[in-house]
Write a protein that holds these residues in place. Sequence first.
Motif, short mmCIF file in Angstrom:
data_model
loop_
_atom_site.label_atom_id
_atom_site.label_comp_id
_atom_site.label_asym_id
_atom_site.label_seq_id
_atom_site.Cartn_x
_atom_site.Cartn_y
_atom_site.Cartn_z
N VAL A 1 0.84 -1.22 -0.03
CA VAL A 1 0.11 0.14 -0.08
C VAL A 1 0.74 1.34 -0.03
N PHE B 1 -4.97 0.22 -6.64
CA PHE B 1 -5.69 -0.43 -5.58
C PHE B 1 -6.75 -1.15 -5.80
N TYR C 1 -10.11 -5.01 -2.29
CA TYR C 1 -10.11 -3.79 -2.55
C TYR C 1 -11.23 -3.16 -3.77
N LEU D 1 -9.09 8.30 -1.63
CA LEU D 1 -8.29 7.10 -1.41
C LEU D 1 -7.90 6.89 -0.16
N GLU E 1 -10.84 5.31 1.99
CA GLU E 1 -11.20 4.14 1.44
C GLU E 1 -10.31 3.21 2.02
N ILE E 2 -8.94 3.50 2.07
CA ILE E 2 -7.95 2.56 2.36
C ILE E 2 -7.97 2.48 4.13
N SER F 1 -11.09 0.16 4.50
CA SER F 1 -10.68 -1.24 4.07
C SER F 1 -9.58 -1.76 5.25
N THR F 2 -8.87 -1.05 5.99
CA THR F 2 -8.22 -1.57 6.89
C THR F 2 -8.73 -1.78 8.21
#
Length: 244
Positions: free
Chosen positions: A111, A174, A181, A233, A236-237, A240-241
Amino acid sequence: MSMTASSFVFNDVVDYEIDVVNRPTAPLPSSRVSRRGAIVFGILLFIVGFVFSLRVNIQSFIVLNVMYALSIIYSLKLKATGLLGNIVVALCVSSSFIYGSLTATGSVNHVVLKIAWIAFFVNLGREVIQSIQDMEGDKRKRVRSVAIVYGPRTAGLPGSIFTILGLILGPLLFLDYKAGYSVLLSQTFTLILIPEAGLIYSIIQLLKQPTPGFTRVFLKRYNVFTIVILLLLAFEIAKSTIIG
């Protein structure tokens, strides 16, 4: 951060003659800050940053100090080379994410590398395009920028390509189906299309009108589009984490 600030101050001192033309209202050209005072402040920032860097792991220490050395070499020598100097600036900025990851976790995951990719090309594109805006001042110090050597219209093309690699294609990195993702970012990619469409439209305008005046307008839009895309971004990262 202190060492990064130090490199910025040092760059402003070296670029004084250029900034008198390109940025006359900046602190040094406008005489709000003396060059001697700026040098002292830059040295103090470096000392503070270096002392604190002694507390991080060896990998982080090496990355930080190598990038600082590169930034000083850029200010003294590499800026005049044009594209090579642009690449060094982009490398120094993108390496900050690698430094942060090494400092926090002792490693660099996929990432972070993807974010570094985006940061590299975003900054490389911006540096090349900005050479169009800075032509008048750069000529004073014989900077062989892409815009001066090949002309502003030609400079707009590689600058636009680098921008596309960073902000248009970068987010596609991603779409990692194994990590899920693609599902998590589906709504985000729909939203990202909005600033990306604006960016593409602005790029087309720049290629048609590669003048210093319009480049100034383009870079303002560029900064806004970059912030919006990166914030989407980042959101969303992070999501998602947490979910993952």
